[in-house]
Design an enzyme around this catalytic site. Sequence first.
Site, PDB file in Angstrom:
ATOM      1  N   HIS A 166       6.553   6.776   7.999  1.00 28.28           N
ATOM      2  CA  HIS A 166       5.170   7.180   8.065  1.00 28.28           C
ATOM      3  C   HIS A 166       4.230   5.989   8.197  1.00 28.28           C
ATOM      4  O   HIS A 166       3.303   6.063   9.258  1.00 28.28           O
ATOM      5  CB  HIS A 166       4.727   8.222   7.144  1.00 28.28           C
ATOM      6  N   GLU A 167       4.218   5.131   7.263  1.00 23.99           N
ATOM      7  CA  GLU A 167       3.331   4.125   7.398  1.00 23.99           C
ATOM      8  C   GLU A 167       3.487   3.176   8.669  1.00 23.99           C
ATOM      9  O   GLU A 167       2.536   2.706   9.253  1.00 23.99           O
ATOM     10  CB  GLU A 167       3.490   3.101   6.040  1.00 23.99           C
ATOM     11  N   HIS A 223       1.481   4.391  11.513  1.00 22.94           N
ATOM     12  CA  HIS A 223       0.062   3.934  11.564  1.00 22.94           C
ATOM     13  C   HIS A 223       0.018   2.599  12.145  1.00 22.94           C
ATOM     14  O   HIS A 223      -1.028   2.302  13.030  1.00 22.94           O
ATOM     15  CB  HIS A 223      -0.319   4.042   9.997  1.00 22.94           C
ATOM     16  N   GLU A 243      -3.866  11.049  10.104  1.00 22.35           N
ATOM     17  CA  GLU A 243      -2.411  11.102   9.162  1.00 22.35           C
ATOM     18  C   GLU A 243      -1.530  11.957  10.398  1.00 22.35           C
ATOM     19  O   GLU A 243      -0.382  11.803  10.096  1.00 22.35           O
ATOM     20  CB  GLU A 243      -2.546  11.978   8.115  1.00 22.35           C
ATOM     21  N   TYR A 290      -4.488  15.376   4.990  1.00 21.73           N
ATOM     22  CA  TYR A 290      -3.225  15.326   4.830  1.00 21.73           C
ATOM     23  C   TYR A 290      -2.552  16.764   5.205  1.00 21.73           C
ATOM     24  O   TYR A 290      -1.577  16.644   6.359  1.00 21.73           O
ATOM     25  CB  TYR A 290      -2.600  14.920   3.576  1.00 21.73           C
TER      26      TYR A 290
END
Length: 698
Positions: free
Chosen positions: A485-486, A489, A514, A626
């Site tokens: 997930h990170e 980004h 997100e 989110y």
Amino acid sequence: MKQKEIALAGAAGAAIAIATKLLLSSLKSSSSSRDGLREEGIHIRVKQSASEILKQADRMIALSQSVHDAVAAVPLDEVSYETVIAPLANLEAEEFAVVQGCVFPSLVAVSKDVRNASAEAEKKIDAHNVKCSMREDVYLVVKAYAAKKETLSPQAQRFVDRLIRDYERLGMNLNADTRRKVEFLKTTIGELCIEFQQNMNEENRRLYFTEEELAGLPKNFIQDLKTGKDNKLEVTLKYPHYFPIMERCKVGATRQAVAVAYDQRCMNENVSILEKVVALRHAMAQLLGYRNHAEYAIAIRMAKSPSKVKEFLESISKRISVLAAKELTKLRAMKKAEEGNDLFGMADLRYYIRKAEEEEFKVDYETVKQYFPMAVVTAGLLQIYQDLLGLKFKEVPNPQVWHPEVQLYSVSDSETGERMGYFYLDLYPRDGKYTHACVCSLQPGCVQKDGHRQLPVAAMLANFSKPTKEKPSLLGHTEVETYFHEFGHVMHHICSRASFAKFSGLRVEDDFVEAPSQMLENWCLESDSLKLMSGFYKDTKQSLPDDICQALMQKRRAFAGLLTKRQILFGLFDQSIHMRDKAETGAILKELVPKVMEGIPMLEGTNFSASFGHMTGGYDAAYYGYLWSEVFSADMFEAKFKGNVLSKSAGREYREKVLAPGACKDAAVILRDFLGREPTEEAFLRKYEAGEGMQDNK
């Protein structure tokens, strides 16, 4: 759009231009030579002393001041793009990395003196930025240029429109007395938020338990613990200790003690800070003509209004209540059978969900971890992202970094070889470091005033278990999801092709930011991608067995009711405190927790808002994002990737239509461009269809 050199009006403007160039030259030369950076295109200084940080902040403030003075000096009848808009756009591009070099160390520096200096520098820079954002003389010049209605490129016009919008959202179209009050409030809020985050970073409480009190934890976990006072084992509240204990410790009293301590973090300092911030935000919103802070904050997001957010959260909550209640009944029965006590609390949630999942899917998560050593996960994750998005990563040898564990990678286009940016990976916990997982934009991707493209630079921070002499760092499956997930980004920031720093990468609407990363979490639940980033730590050629892959894929719907309820709890709390003039956070939580969590009470003597960093870290009145953005992430995945997560054509389309625009377009437009239609909630709602008792929310 190629931006022209800054043209300044008059002799005073020329003198300021010379001073500005000298200051900028000083900033750039110190950035490159003092750090010894060998990689072209990185302007941020990632390793500075406390005194250097404070000096650099002062120099940056002086540069910013000179540019704003120059723009303000332009006569209203002589305004032009080159004298008004270009200088402000160029300043934003130039100063970003310098400012980040001053404020980023507060999250990562080893030295407490450096972290304190960084926090002090951030307060000074924030106060200066507030003053600049509320300069009536600059606003009037920008407004005068906008009134000329010159034909501009779409991005340039969007930049001008956003300048005006941002000025007026701070009351520049209101009277002087109101503006002074807003400036004071915004500056004070910024200082308090920095203090809140600093308290979180410095939190260092230890708990001590006997080995018997940690029953259920793996032997290697116990062996890695330090021995503390009274020969007991020392436990911190950092992720590598907290999550294993909450998920595996058989002793309810231990889980309770750790859960209470975790939700008591920074209570003495941060509860009062957050409640002051809430009151100040409300006061500022009312000065600006809004009923409350939530209304003010949401006005520029996809949702547009608090009523829409409230309706969304309550709708999802109602829709999954029957499912959540059924799940909780099962967990309560499990606790009663194991501990002889049916009083189920928040400290039991992770333990019994893990236990139920292992029983239902016949999978042992400790065994699963052995297939996710950090090196294998990282290599597989990087390969998947490279293949999917058409990129090539290359680790930079001997980089200039803030800690020896940090790695630096360059990113290029796999077809053209064009250098696209850089990213840092800082993956392990240490004292004083940011305690959660996040991605920081260190340098924006944009077009500089000389027409050349400035490369984006990002840093991913995490707190995964450190390797030891006996074994490598082994990640739980949820940690793999966090990593994936990170890193999504990171890719959003790197792949952005905006011309203006204001629209670079992650500057999309808060309730969409997100979605791209949430969409990519699906790769952690598909067999093809799981096998690419797994390997038994003693023989990495052995990828995750098929039966475990299937179990993890089935797990995606397990306890979706209760886990979604937790997200709704955070979102409703955030909305609740930001829709009132003052908030007694403890009382609000005491009422809200059992109401949302199907009767599970708040842990006695706690207040998790004291460590709820989102509330002071830019997610105020935005935590609903989110869940909100998960709706869009589900739609994007099902429409383009379901059944073929390794599709290079779909990946390239995703890069070009979702990641590349950054914030150059509204999120709704980005979604329509990618999907070829309006987004819907259907894919998201199908995630819950496996649960019985779904209510028709009509």
